[in-house]
Design an enzyme around this catalytic site. Sequence first.
Site, mmCIF file in Angstrom:
data_model
loop_
_atom_site.group_PDB
_atom_site.id
_atom_site.type_symbol
_atom_site.label_atom_id
_atom_site.label_comp_id
_atom_site.label_asym_id
_atom_site.label_seq_id
_atom_site.Cartn_x
_atom_site.Cartn_y
_atom_site.Cartn_z
ATOM 1 N N PHE A 139 8.227 -8.711 14.117
ATOM 2 C CA PHE A 139 8.180 -8.317 12.703
ATOM 3 C C PHE A 139 7.517 -9.349 11.807
ATOM 4 O O PHE A 139 7.728 -9.372 10.602
ATOM 5 C CB PHE A 139 9.594 -8.007 12.179
ATOM 6 N N GLU B 90 2.899 -1.500 10.236
ATOM 7 C CA GLU B 90 3.464 -1.867 8.940
ATOM 8 C C GLU B 90 3.626 -0.702 7.959
ATOM 9 O O GLU B 90 4.633 -0.645 7.238
ATOM 10 C CB GLU B 90 2.587 -2.953 8.297
ATOM 11 N N ARG C 79 -2.242 -10.872 -0.226
ATOM 12 C CA ARG C 79 -2.053 -9.488 0.238
ATOM 13 C C ARG C 79 -1.243 -8.692 -0.782
ATOM 14 O O ARG C 79 -1.521 -7.508 -1.018
ATOM 15 C CB ARG C 79 -1.336 -9.506 1.582
#
Length: 780
Positions: free
Chosen positions: A244, A728, A326
């Site tokens: 993750f 994601e 991001r």
Amino acid sequence: MSAAAKDGEMSGDAIGPAVGVATRHESAHLHVAGRAPYADDLPLPGNALHAAFGLSTRAHATITALDLSAVLAQPGVIAVATPADVPGDNNYGGILQDDPIFTDALVQYAGQPIFAVAATSYEAARRAVRAAKIEYEDLPAILDARDAIAAQSFVIPTRTMRRGAPETALEAAPRRLRGSAAIGGQDHFYLEGQIAIALPQEGGAVQIISSTQHPTEVQHIVAHALGVQAHDVVVQCRRMGGGFGGKESQPALIAAAAAILARKTGRAVKLRLDRDVDMLATGKRHDFIADYDVGFDADGRIRALKLMMASRCGYSADLSGPVNDRALCHIDNAYFLEHVEVVSHRCKTHTVSNTAFRGFGGPQGMMVIEKIIDDIARALGRDPLDVRKLNFYGIGERDMTPYGQRVEDNVLHEITGRLEADAEYWQRRAAIAEWNAASPVVKRGLALTPVKFGISFNATHYNQAGALLHVYSDGTVLLNHGGTEMGQGLYTKVQQVVAQELGLPLTAIRVSATDTSKVPNTSATAASSGSDLNGKAAQHAARRIRRRLARLAAAHWGVEADAVRFAAGTVSAGAQHMSFQQLVQQAYFARVPLSATGFYRTPKIHWDRERLHGRPFYYFAYGAAVAEVAIDTLTGETKLLRADILHDAGRSLNPAIDRGQIEGGFLQGVGWLTSEELWWNARGELKTHAPSTYKIPTAYDWAARTTVRLLELPNREASIHRSKAVGEPPLMLGMSVYHAIRDAVAACGTSGQPVELPAPATPEAVLRAVARLRGEAWAA
């Protein structure tokens, strides 16, 4: 022959017997039988040692005295390692050199490794570290983002993304709204914790077994720590029990510490963190705060937005730069923002350095804009879905992102329209209004939230992958590529791609452990790009082999190479055929090479990090979810009653694996936004560091009525078999549950009242939000 054919490429990406099939995970039979070996299951040499960290108990302090004599005296202890024992660089920071493996004089978070112990057993090492005598002189500690902003404490400089004239547009907007958002962090809580095994090799080399998403970074960090070259370090990873993002940069610390102890003792060393140490010592999802000033018209269409976002990065940079960049690139989510300014602060605090987590800053940015949209709708007394749809990116117009990429593959309107109808959104909206009017205690809420998520690494150079493929003389295939398997099914998908190219059953193909000595310079398995990159690289290698075999068969049969077909383990041209194994044996005797490398780099992408402008993403993945919840206004308890999901996986490589990723990502997103609360006390100590105090969702949190569907539209870009990433993007579908809870809370007030509900929406947070709407003084 075309240039592409000479390079080993072949036209056509048709779905066939191996690709597009709901094939089970390649290790599923091992998983269910408990026979899938993870790092902790591997046999060790007889003289192997076990290691443990000695951690700081202070958030910010100088170490005035460190006495490890009692540690060395403990039963079973063979050695300790401190900064003085690091042969090379005492650092595991991948971007900035600001992460010591062992801290020396300065402690910067509670849980920071100060030393490590190697002992004859795991239990002996854990007991021994507690015997250390450490004296501190405390220093002032900054623990949250607001305090860091006030102190101008940043791990890297603030960045600003701007388009248009937001100040002018704000002044001209018919309506204006100011507000704030608070979005909590999240622990990765992988089932398999951080672990590494260091095995000394001849000539000062070392082999590392690491549970890592980024074997090449582990290779580089270990080499630098030992003062050796990259070719002296081999890193292997067959599988992880979850990652993750938590095993992107963090495993380098574990591997480096194990390697240092292995060098010092000359013996194999295993370092496995228990759950408490793992949660104390390793980074998490960045928690964010945001302050906004938005202008909009009477219908709710955004005219201008000025936004301050700040994340708690922790004591060092780690991956905070790209994570926050991001977030800037996902602040728009599904919405066109013509005039916008976003100021992004990367706050230095005396807490563990936060790191990559599924979505990599994107979820936090999307949560901010979704709250703004929801606040606009409630201020106008409109349904939030209407305001969301009004602000969607257009098709052929209103389609340029704030960072300069055109949205060319927009399926937002189709997904939302289909889901709106299939989930009976408006009928249920009316029924919920009736319920809430008649129910004084239990309130219900409904929300439909969209997802537009860019696929590719923002760091352009990471968008590359390699593969190594061997065909043996018995017709079987061994494949190695740079991606890592963490349960997401990457190995299965790439296995399917190769089976498709060579016309073989999956049983003929084995995928071997990711290994830096086989495929060098690998990128992290992250950014949802594992299948895109490694699938293409493996396809390239398989096509090179197929071309060679096709030429041999063509010469044997006197036909053109293009007439040769590979399917069902058979090679044919018209009526002529032989088994794949027979052709491979012929190739071996004809001295045709039966091994090939493959390589792929993502086309079209470019990114100017200084200007925050370009095309950082190859394509966008889309999705939407409708969630219905109930809240108990006396306890704050929430329950997910129903979830309807429609997700864009392109032309799915494996619908079964993709569905599993969608379901898991959705529930992990729900956990982040409802139950997974990280809490530090005033001394900077993380107190939610075990399952007893940190609550991840379970199967009991799954809605009794759930539908998950794939959109089944091919990717317009030439991705592997026109598929789309599903790692994601589904996590953000969990936003629908948070906004459904917000909707239920809003039912406790009157139309137009602001709903102040931080994430995660724990029972305590829900109770406070309800009390504020009802004007109860204790909620302040």
